[in-house]
Design an enzyme around this catalytic site. Structure first.
Site, mmCIF file in Angstrom:
data_model
loop_
_atom_site.group_PDB
_atom_site.id
_atom_site.type_symbol
_atom_site.label_atom_id
_atom_site.label_comp_id
_atom_site.label_asym_id
_atom_site.label_seq_id
_atom_site.Cartn_x
_atom_site.Cartn_y
_atom_site.Cartn_z
ATOM 1 N N CYS A 131 106.638 21.609 49.516
ATOM 2 C CA CYS A 131 105.550 22.179 50.116
ATOM 3 C C CYS A 131 104.172 21.424 49.833
ATOM 4 O O CYS A 131 103.713 21.771 48.718
ATOM 5 C CB CYS A 131 105.392 23.627 50.243
ATOM 6 S SG CYS A 131 104.266 24.285 51.189
ATOM 7 N N CYS A 134 101.368 24.096 49.372
ATOM 8 C CA CYS A 134 101.356 25.138 48.258
ATOM 9 C C CYS A 134 101.113 24.191 46.914
ATOM 10 O O CYS A 134 100.805 24.706 46.143
ATOM 11 C CB CYS A 134 102.801 25.600 48.227
ATOM 12 S SG CYS A 134 103.192 26.775 49.517
#
Length: 173
Positions: A131, A134
């Site tokens: 991700c 993130c």
């Protein structure tokens, strides 16, 4: 069976991975709470039960109950957040980025341990889960807190080796 013994069960084609596990256990860039917390968070992040069990055995007595719980919590909340935020980042329709997530993630604000350590655990699991949104978010928090590139790199190195151990073991066990 502790982590080094578990890694020893990997086949010869994964010799480099076995050696890397030994290097992680001797990692000097990370203090013990970070090193063992990262190992535990990443093991849980793989979802591979035999690796989780070996890592739980490895960290027993080396992490406080609070740090062990925070490592597990980082893996749990990143399992959710990495899917959600990867979707909002990758979706062509940017409208999703402006909608409230409506996901409980209170542990991020109150992890029960030093926030920087929890952010390292979260970054490592986010790297395993791919991700980018993130990864950027956690890396920015860490850099603002004065964490060096070497410490951040070491945390992602833990993630990469633990993911490889889980992948190989799942394929040959």
């Amino acid at each position: 069976m502790a982590l080094k013994e578990f890694a020893g069960t990997l086949p010869d084609f994964a010799k480099d991975i076995r050696l890397n596990v030994g290097s992680l256990l001797n990692e000097a860039v990370l203090n013990d709470q970070r090193k063992y917390g990262l190992l535990l968070a990443c093991a849980h992040g793989t979802g591979h039960k035999p690796l989780v069990e070996a890592t739980e055995a490895e960290v027993a007595g080396k992490l406080s109950p609070e740090a062990a719980n925070a490592a597990r919590a980082a893996a749990a909340v990143m399992a959710m957040n990495n899917v959600y935020y990867r979707f909002t980042h990758l979706a062509s329709n940017t409208e999703y980025r402006n909608l409230p997530a409506k996901l409980r993630m209170n542990v991020i604000g109150a992890p029960g341990i030093d926030k920087v350590d929890f952010e390292l655990f979260s970054l490592a699991v986010s790297a395993m889960n791919g991700c980018g949104m993130c990864i950027d978010s956690h890396e920015q928090v860490l850099r603002k807190a004065g964490v060096t590139a070497e410490v951040i790199q070491a945390s992602v190195r833990v993630a990469s080796v633990m993911k490889a151990v889980a992948t190989i073991h799942a394929a040959v066990a």
